[in-house]
Scaffold this motif. Sequence first.
Motif, PDB file in Angstrom:
ATOM      1  N   ARG A 155      63.987  86.117   9.618  1.00 16.08           N
ATOM      2  CA  ARG A 155      63.596  86.760   8.917  1.00 16.08           C
ATOM      3  C   ARG A 155      62.803  88.333   9.090  1.00 16.08           C
ATOM      4  NH1 ARG A 155      65.757  91.974   8.130  1.00 16.08           N
ATOM      5  NH2 ARG A 155      65.707  92.566   6.951  1.00 16.08           N
ATOM      6  N   LEU A 156      61.598  87.452   7.833  1.00 12.85           N
ATOM      7  CA  LEU A 156      60.934  87.636   8.542  1.00 12.85           C
ATOM      8  C   LEU A 156      60.119  88.244   9.486  1.00 12.85           C
ATOM      9  CD1 LEU A 156      59.070  85.990   4.956  1.00 12.85           C
ATOM     10  CD2 LEU A 156      60.490  88.249   5.490  1.00 12.85           C
ATOM     11  N   ARG A 157      59.857  87.398  10.999  1.00 13.10           N
ATOM     12  CA  ARG A 157      59.935  88.169  12.111  1.00 13.10           C
ATOM     13  C   ARG A 157      60.284  89.319  12.732  1.00 13.10           C
ATOM     14  NH1 ARG A 157      55.828  87.046  14.797  1.00 13.10           N
ATOM     15  NH2 ARG A 157      55.583  84.851  14.506  1.00 13.10           N
ATOM     16  N   GLU A 158      61.560  89.405  12.327  1.00 10.40           N
ATOM     17  CA  GLU A 158      61.804  91.429  12.246  1.00 10.40           C
ATOM     18  C   GLU A 158      61.727  91.927  11.985  1.00 10.40           C
ATOM     19  OE1 GLU A 158      66.594  90.736  11.355  1.00 10.40           O
ATOM     20  OE2 GLU A 158      66.744  88.696  12.036  1.00 10.40           O
ATOM     21  N   ILE A 159      60.544  92.008  10.773  1.00 11.49           N
ATOM     22  CA  ILE A 159      60.005  92.763  10.834  1.00 11.49           C
ATOM     23  C   ILE A 159      58.188  92.800  11.365  1.00 11.49           C
ATOM     24  CG2 ILE A 159      59.224  93.605   7.939  1.00 11.49           C
ATOM     25  CD1 ILE A 159      61.503  92.207   6.687  1.00 11.49           C
ATOM     26  N   VAL A 160      57.805  91.866  10.986  1.00  9.22           N
ATOM     27  CA  VAL A 160      57.031  92.651  11.580  1.00  9.22           C
ATOM     28  C   VAL A 160      56.554  91.980  12.940  1.00  9.22           C
ATOM     29  CG1 VAL A 160      55.944  91.116   9.210  1.00  9.22           C
ATOM     30  CG2 VAL A 160      55.807  89.694  11.664  1.00  9.22           C
ATOM     31  N   GLY A 161      57.802  91.361  13.954  1.00  8.73           N
ATOM     32  CA  GLY A 161      57.344  91.912  14.921  1.00  8.73           C
ATOM     33  C   GLY A 161      56.366  90.692  15.398  1.00  8.73           C
ATOM     34  N   ASP A 162      55.374  91.279  16.293  1.00  5.43           N
ATOM     35  CA  ASP A 162      53.788  90.785  17.081  1.00  5.43           C
ATOM     36  C   ASP A 162      53.212  90.245  16.567  1.00  5.43           C
ATOM     37  OD1 ASP A 162      52.976  93.413  17.993  1.00  5.43           O
ATOM     38  OD2 ASP A 162      53.076  93.351  19.884  1.00  5.43           O
ATOM     39  N   LYS A 163      52.977  90.537  15.153  1.00  7.18           N
ATOM     40  CA  LYS A 163      51.907  90.316  14.345  1.00  7.18           C
ATOM     41  C   LYS A 163      51.932  88.572  13.938  1.00  7.18           C
ATOM     42  CE  LYS A 163      50.755  95.030  11.989  1.00  7.18           C
ATOM     43  NZ  LYS A 163      49.332  95.137  12.847  1.00  7.18           N
ATOM     44  N   ALA A 164      51.008  88.147  13.216  1.00  3.63           N
ATOM     45  CA  ALA A 164      50.906  86.651  13.081  1.00  3.63           C
ATOM     46  C   ALA A 164      51.842  86.676  12.256  1.00  3.63           C
ATOM     47  CB  ALA A 164      49.211  86.429  13.228  1.00  3.63           C
ATOM     48  N   ILE A 165      52.112  85.343  12.132  1.00  4.78           N
ATOM     49  CA  ILE A 165      52.566  84.490  11.273  1.00  4.78           C
ATOM     50  C   ILE A 165      52.498  82.900  10.988  1.00  4.78           C
ATOM     51  CG2 ILE A 165      55.084  83.782  10.394  1.00  4.78           C
ATOM     52  CD1 ILE A 165      56.890  85.650  11.043  1.00  4.78           C
ATOM     53  N   TYR A 166      51.486  82.957   9.474  1.00  2.00           N
ATOM     54  CA  TYR A 166      51.246  81.815  10.075  1.00  2.00           C
ATOM     55  C   TYR A 166      51.349  80.819   8.107  1.00  2.00           C
ATOM     56  CZ  TYR A 166      47.324  82.747  12.633  1.00  2.00           C
ATOM     57  OH  TYR A 166      46.817  82.980  13.991  1.00  2.00           O
ATOM     58  N   SER A 167      52.116  79.981   8.513  1.00  2.00           N
ATOM     59  CA  SER A 167      54.032  79.173   7.516  1.00  2.00           C
ATOM     60  C   SER A 167      52.758  77.628   6.944  1.00  2.00           C
ATOM     61  CB  SER A 167      54.925  78.817   8.682  1.00  2.00           C
ATOM     62  OG  SER A 167      55.778  79.457   7.389  1.00  2.00           O
ATOM     63  N   PRO A 168      53.191  77.674   5.700  1.00  2.00           N
ATOM     64  CA  PRO A 168      52.385  76.901   5.496  1.00  2.00           C
ATOM     65  C   PRO A 168      53.915  76.349   4.532  1.00  2.00           C
ATOM     66  CG  PRO A 168      52.089  78.345   3.612  1.00  2.00           C
ATOM     67  CD  PRO A 168      52.584  78.573   4.281  1.00  2.00           C
ATOM     68  N   GLY A 169      53.655  74.437   4.365  1.00  2.00           N
ATOM     69  CA  GLY A 169      55.192  73.790   4.025  1.00  2.00           C
ATOM     70  C   GLY A 169      55.518  72.927   4.349  1.00  2.00           C
ATOM     71  N   ILE A 170      54.785  72.970   5.551  1.00  2.00           N
ATOM     72  CA  ILE A 170      55.132  71.490   6.536  1.00  2.00           C
ATOM     73  C   ILE A 170      54.751  70.187   6.213  1.00  2.00           C
ATOM     74  CG2 ILE A 170      55.058  69.980   9.071  1.00  2.00           C
ATOM     75  CD1 ILE A 170      55.817  72.957   9.577  1.00  2.00           C
ATOM     76  N   GLY A 171      55.651  68.973   5.724  1.00  2.00           N
ATOM     77  CA  GLY A 171      55.523  67.640   5.645  1.00  2.00           C
ATOM     78  C   GLY A 171      55.579  67.938   3.817  1.00  2.00           C
ATOM     79  N   ALA A 172      54.601  67.463   3.255  1.00  2.00           N
ATOM     80  CA  ALA A 172      54.057  67.500   1.706  1.00  2.00           C
ATOM     81  C   ALA A 172      55.084  67.892   0.670  1.00  2.00           C
ATOM     82  CB  ALA A 172      53.097  67.569   1.424  1.00  2.00           C
ATOM     83  N   GLN A 173      55.303  69.649   1.342  1.00  2.00           N
ATOM     84  CA  GLN A 173      56.527  70.332   1.051  1.00  2.00           C
ATOM     85  C   GLN A 173      57.792  70.042   1.617  1.00  2.00           C
ATOM     86  OE1 GLN A 173      54.757  74.502  -0.188  1.00  2.00           O
ATOM     87  NE2 GLN A 173      53.169  74.078   0.504  1.00  2.00           N
ATOM     88  N   GLY A 174      58.012  69.799   2.727  1.00  2.00           N
ATOM     89  CA  GLY A 174      59.511  69.233   2.721  1.00  2.00           C
ATOM     90  C   GLY A 174      59.745  69.483   4.135  1.00  2.00           C
ATOM     91  N   GLY A 175      58.779  71.004   4.416  1.00  2.00           N
ATOM     92  CA  GLY A 175      59.296  71.659   5.564  1.00  2.00           C
ATOM     93  C   GLY A 175      59.432  70.564   6.940  1.00  2.00           C
TER      94      GLY A 175
END
Length: 211
Positions: A155-175
Amino acid sequence: MTELILALDVPDRKEALNIAESCAPFIDAIKVGYPLVLSSGLSIAEDLASPGLPLIADFKVADIPNTNRLICEVVFSAGFDAVIAHGFVGADAARACIEVAHSHSGKAYIVAEMSHPGATEFFHDGVAERIAALAVRCGADGIIAPATRPERVARLREIVGDKAIYSPGIGAQGGDLDAVARLVDGVIVGRSIYAADDPAAAAERLSRICR
Ligand code: NUP
């Protein structure tokens, strides 16, 4: 390719430097936050310079514009290449961080929505969308969005277009890395790497999925 960013939340200088050095061949950047800077001092930025990787200061800067400006000047003068700031403080405060970053040829990323369960208490009902739009409007280089909620990242990608998205939460937080890797420009991973028995092997395994 999705960047793999090591969240070096290791509050011991020597251990942090050892982990950074061993993981360096498999990661694209190092993110340093309060645990390491408060225990080791800002000079950790110089100590981490040798692998030659971009250094991101995750201070989630969230003050008035003047104080944000002062904080970011110190951050970039210490040798960091990017800063993470909050957007809920408003456009003037976010813009102060972005302007300082750009004046140092650095980058500024705005937290649009956090990854922990409690984040939904306040980052809902359109708030994250508004912060993402603010990041675009203010000329930020990208946003931080939760790997724990891939549908929110989309959903947020639709708003920011080709700006970078960096994403935390993999593994220990369940992502799940597979679920977000293609939605984002980079994933931010801490404990799954630095708390592994063999951090370099963990980083290598994750980097293979990112490539
Ligand atoms: O929403 C956020 N969630 C998050 O976990 C914004 C962040 N900046 N972080 C940071 O990412 C957090 O402070 C930590 O440094 C890293 C995730 O670490 P881990 O959960 O993989 O250990």
